[in-house]
Design a protein around this motif. Structure first.
Motif, mmCIF file in Angstrom:
data_model
loop_
_atom_site.group_PDB
_atom_site.id
_atom_site.type_symbol
_atom_site.label_atom_id
_atom_site.label_comp_id
_atom_site.label_asym_id
_atom_site.label_seq_id
_atom_site.Cartn_x
_atom_site.Cartn_y
_atom_site.Cartn_z
ATOM 1 N N GLY A 44 20.329 22.542 49.025
ATOM 2 C CA GLY A 44 20.903 21.487 48.209
ATOM 3 C C GLY A 44 21.459 21.962 46.880
ATOM 4 O O GLY A 44 21.659 21.153 45.958
ATOM 5 N N CYS A 45 21.699 23.240 46.775
ATOM 6 C CA CYS A 45 22.208 23.831 45.533
ATOM 7 C C CYS A 45 23.660 24.273 45.714
ATOM 8 O O CYS A 45 24.227 24.188 46.795
ATOM 9 N N ARG A 46 24.221 24.754 44.654
ATOM 10 C CA ARG A 46 25.563 25.334 44.708
ATOM 11 C C ARG A 46 25.533 26.706 44.053
ATOM 12 O O ARG A 46 24.719 26.957 43.152
ATOM 13 N N ALA A 47 26.418 27.588 44.517
ATOM 14 C CA ALA A 47 26.404 28.973 44.035
ATOM 15 C C ALA A 47 27.776 29.379 43.506
ATOM 16 O O ALA A 47 28.816 28.936 44.016
ATOM 17 N N GLU A 48 27.744 30.227 42.494
ATOM 18 C CA GLU A 48 28.952 30.858 41.967
ATOM 19 C C GLU A 48 28.849 32.354 42.215
ATOM 20 O O GLU A 48 27.786 32.957 42.043
ATOM 21 N N PHE A 49 29.975 32.941 42.602
ATOM 22 C CA PHE A 49 30.033 34.363 42.964
ATOM 23 C C PHE A 49 31.137 35.000 42.129
ATOM 24 O O PHE A 49 32.315 34.710 42.315
ATOM 25 N N ASP A 50 30.766 35.850 41.183
ATOM 26 C CA ASP A 50 31.733 36.422 40.245
ATOM 27 C C ASP A 50 31.762 37.942 40.388
ATOM 28 O O ASP A 50 30.761 38.609 40.119
ATOM 29 N N VAL A 51 32.898 38.469 40.824
ATOM 30 C CA VAL A 51 33.064 39.920 40.908
ATOM 31 C C VAL A 51 33.311 40.457 39.501
ATOM 32 O O VAL A 51 34.341 40.173 38.883
ATOM 33 N N VAL A 52 32.365 41.214 38.993
ATOM 34 C CA VAL A 52 32.427 41.720 37.623
ATOM 35 C C VAL A 52 33.320 42.954 37.542
ATOM 36 O O VAL A 52 34.113 43.111 36.612
ATOM 37 N N SER A 53 33.179 43.838 38.525
ATOM 38 C CA SER A 53 34.012 45.046 38.561
ATOM 39 C C SER A 53 33.983 45.603 39.970
ATOM 40 O O SER A 53 33.077 45.301 40.750
ATOM 41 N N GLU A 54 34.968 46.420 40.293
ATOM 42 C CA GLU A 54 34.996 47.089 41.585
ATOM 43 C C GLU A 54 35.867 48.327 41.488
ATOM 44 O O GLU A 54 36.647 48.487 40.545
ATOM 45 N N SER A 55 35.709 49.210 42.450
ATOM 46 C CA SER A 55 36.531 50.424 42.485
ATOM 47 C C SER A 55 36.786 50.807 43.933
ATOM 48 O O SER A 55 35.946 50.576 44.794
ATOM 49 N N PRO A 56 37.945 51.411 44.208
ATOM 50 C CA PRO A 56 38.316 51.739 45.581
ATOM 51 C C PRO A 56 37.782 53.095 46.018
ATOM 52 O O PRO A 56 37.257 53.869 45.216
ATOM 53 N N ARG A 57 37.938 53.401 47.274
ATOM 54 C CA ARG A 57 37.682 54.745 47.811
ATOM 55 C C ARG A 57 38.921 55.586 47.562
ATOM 56 O O ARG A 57 40.047 55.157 47.780
ATOM 57 N N ALA A 58 38.729 56.793 47.108
ATOM 58 C CA ALA A 58 39.825 57.758 46.971
ATOM 59 C C ALA A 58 39.232 59.154 47.121
ATOM 60 O O ALA A 58 38.307 59.519 46.400
ATOM 61 N N ASP A 59 39.758 59.935 48.044
ATOM 62 C CA ASP A 59 39.274 61.285 48.287
ATOM 63 C C ASP A 59 40.113 62.318 47.554
ATOM 64 O O ASP A 59 41.308 62.112 47.307
ATOM 65 N N SER A 60 39.505 63.426 47.226
ATOM 66 C CA SER A 60 40.246 64.535 46.632
ATOM 67 C C SER A 60 41.224 65.120 47.648
ATOM 68 O O SER A 60 40.926 65.207 48.836
ATOM 69 N N ARG A 109 40.878 44.829 31.926
ATOM 70 C CA ARG A 109 39.513 45.333 31.830
ATOM 71 C C ARG A 109 38.581 44.579 32.778
ATOM 72 O O ARG A 109 38.802 43.422 33.091
ATOM 73 N N MET A 110 37.526 45.262 33.213
ATOM 74 C CA MET A 110 36.495 44.648 34.034
ATOM 75 C C MET A 110 35.146 44.785 33.335
ATOM 76 O O MET A 110 34.972 45.627 32.453
ATOM 77 N N ALA A 111 34.201 43.958 33.762
ATOM 78 C CA ALA A 111 32.831 44.014 33.239
ATOM 79 C C ALA A 111 32.803 43.947 31.715
ATOM 80 O O ALA A 111 32.047 44.671 31.063
ATOM 81 N N VAL A 112 33.617 43.073 31.152
ATOM 82 C CA VAL A 112 33.667 42.939 29.697
ATOM 83 C C VAL A 112 32.412 42.213 29.218
ATOM 84 O O VAL A 112 32.036 41.163 29.746
#
Length: 460
Positions: A318-334, A57-60
């Motif tokens: 002088g700071c630090r950052a966190e980068f969290d991918v919550v959800s993603e989806s691919p390209r798909a054509d009909s 699951r994503m974006a829980v």
């Protein structure tokens, strides 16, 4: 005996509309779906963790789920079902096994949105008594109609002489991009010859059908956190590392990421919060952002550039950052083969007077996970749109659907499934074969292709 769903499309949709539940909180919704599926009678019914691996699951959500569970209890949800959905593992998959024939999937989404529904007298759900009963939530994107289609089509196929395997994915968490991945990775997606996904409206009017969308944007949602050091803004500002200032730099620079020459790219910082008081150097800032691209690779380019931009902005201050991918989806054509078949079928459905074989989507949808899975395994997929007159745009407080489109959607989907069964195997265009058509030719007997490529009785 339960009244057939086909005879209560409107009442079923309105019942679902009254109880919208956002992503991974669809407890009452799933219980209602299971109740209807059990009345239909299927060969296999999987709920929550039996339908997919919860780890996929994503974006829980981290929110307290108990109020949503309590609402489901109050509505009479089966306690055993609620236990099975512990932790927010909602959604279901229903399977019909009907002997030899094609394996066909149908994907519909089930979640609502955090939107307070209008109480205006000219808003039909309010005027006619089926407005949302859950404060702050609403079916503002038509998923109540999608669920109604899923159940009605399942019932129609179950009662027919269909030969093959039919799988309906009642997918949670589409609005957050969280539910498509686990459904696509599940065993129920194995061996599908064809997949149909469907959406209502999207600015297409009642009586119009898009047989298959193209160019959906690959997408990722990300949570960003910048950690700095607090200090007194008057006495010793030099002792602080200002997370808010770093956030401002990150936002400005994010919109300066070069667009890519290979195609469309998008980035947006949609939410930003920082600080505690006017006299305190902010030690923490949070942002919610997204990156999109015309292809999966272009989305990944924007995602990686966004991460680099935010982390460099944090470091600069002088700071630090966190980068969290919550959800993603691919390209798909009909696939064009299914676009052609659905175009032909839809042109024969009563009430459909305009068929568009293909249209650019321009947005994102996590149904692409299932589409991509089926296509990579050698099958065909399409994402169709069944038009509906809606008074305002999707994701607004006054969104609604024209309930005439409920029957249109059922007919297009059922007839497409039966036609896939009849023509199976539908040859791939890439195999050097012609796209299969019925006796009436590429668009059937009642339509002609107009100059804009659309199909309808008045074209040609």
């Amino acid at each position: 005996m339960t009244e057939p769903i086909r005879d209560r499309l409107v009442s079923l949709r309105r019942s679902l509309h009254r109880h919208p539940e956002p992503a991974w909180r669809e407890f009452s919704t799933t219980a209602r779906l299971v109740e209807e599926i059990r009345a239909i009678g299927v060969d296999e019914l999987a709920v929550g963790p039996d339908a997919y691996d919860p780890a996929d699951r994503m974006a829980v959500t981290d929110d307290d789920l108990e109020p949503w569970i309590e609402h489901a209890r109050e509505r009479g949800a089966d306690p055993a079902l609620l236990e099975r959905m512990t932790g927010g593992n909602t959604g279901a998959v229903a399977v019909l096994e009907r002997g030899e024939g094609p394996s066909i999937g149908l994907r519909v989404d089930i979640d609502g949105l955090f939107i307070e529904e209008s109480t205006d007298a000219d808003h039909d759900p309010a005027d006619e008594g089926f407005r949302s009963e859950i404060e702050g939530t609403m079916h503002a994107c038509g998923h109540d109609a999608h669920m109604t289609w899923g159940l009605a089509v399942l019932e129609a196929i179950a009662e027919s002489d269909f030969s093959g395997r039919f799988v309906v994915f009642f997918q949670p968490a589409e609005e957050t991009g969280g539910g498509g991945c686990p459904m696509a990775k599940s065993e129920f997606a194995d061996g599908l010859d064809y997949l149909l996904a469907v959406h209502v409206g999207l600015d297409h009017p009642t009586g119009e059908v898009v047989a298959g969308i193209e160019k959906p944007l690959a997408m990722c949602h990300v949570d960003l956190t910048i950690e700095g050091t607090s200090a007194h803004a008057g006495k010793a500002p030099n002792e602080g590392d200002n997370a808010m200032q770093a956030m401002g730099t990150a936002i400005e620079n994010a919109y300066g990421i070069p667009r890519h020459s290979d195609g469309m790219t998008r980035v947006n910082i949609g939410k930003a919060e920082a600080g505690t008081a006017s006299n305190v150097i902010a030690e923490r800032a949070t942002m919610e952002a997204e990156a999109r691209g015309e292809t999966t690779e272009l989305m990944e380019y924007m995602r990686d550039r966004l991460e680099r931009t935010v982390k460099n902005a944090a470091r600069m201050h002088g700071c630090r950052a966190e980068f969290d991918v919550v959800s993603e989806s691919p390209r798909a054509d009909s696939d064009p083969e299914l676009q052609s078949l659905v175009s032909e079928v839809a042109g024969e459905v009563r009430g459909i007077d305009h068929v568009i074989p293909a249209a650019d989507f321009g947005a994102s949808e996590d149904a692409t996970f299932l589409m991509d899975r089926v296509q990579r395994d050698g099958g065909l997929a399409t994402y169709m749109i069944v038009g509906t007159d809606h008074p305002t745009s999707h994701h607004t407080t006054t969104f609604d659907v024209d309930e005439r489109s409920l029957e249109h959607g059922v007919d297009v989907l059922v007839n497409s499934i039966r036609e896939l069964e009849r023509r199976h195997p539908v040859p791939h265009v890439g195999d050097g074969a012609e796209v299969a058509h019925g006796e009436g030719g590429p668009i059937g007997e009642s339509g002609a292709i107009g100059e804009d490529g659309a199909i309808g009785e008045d074209d040609g």
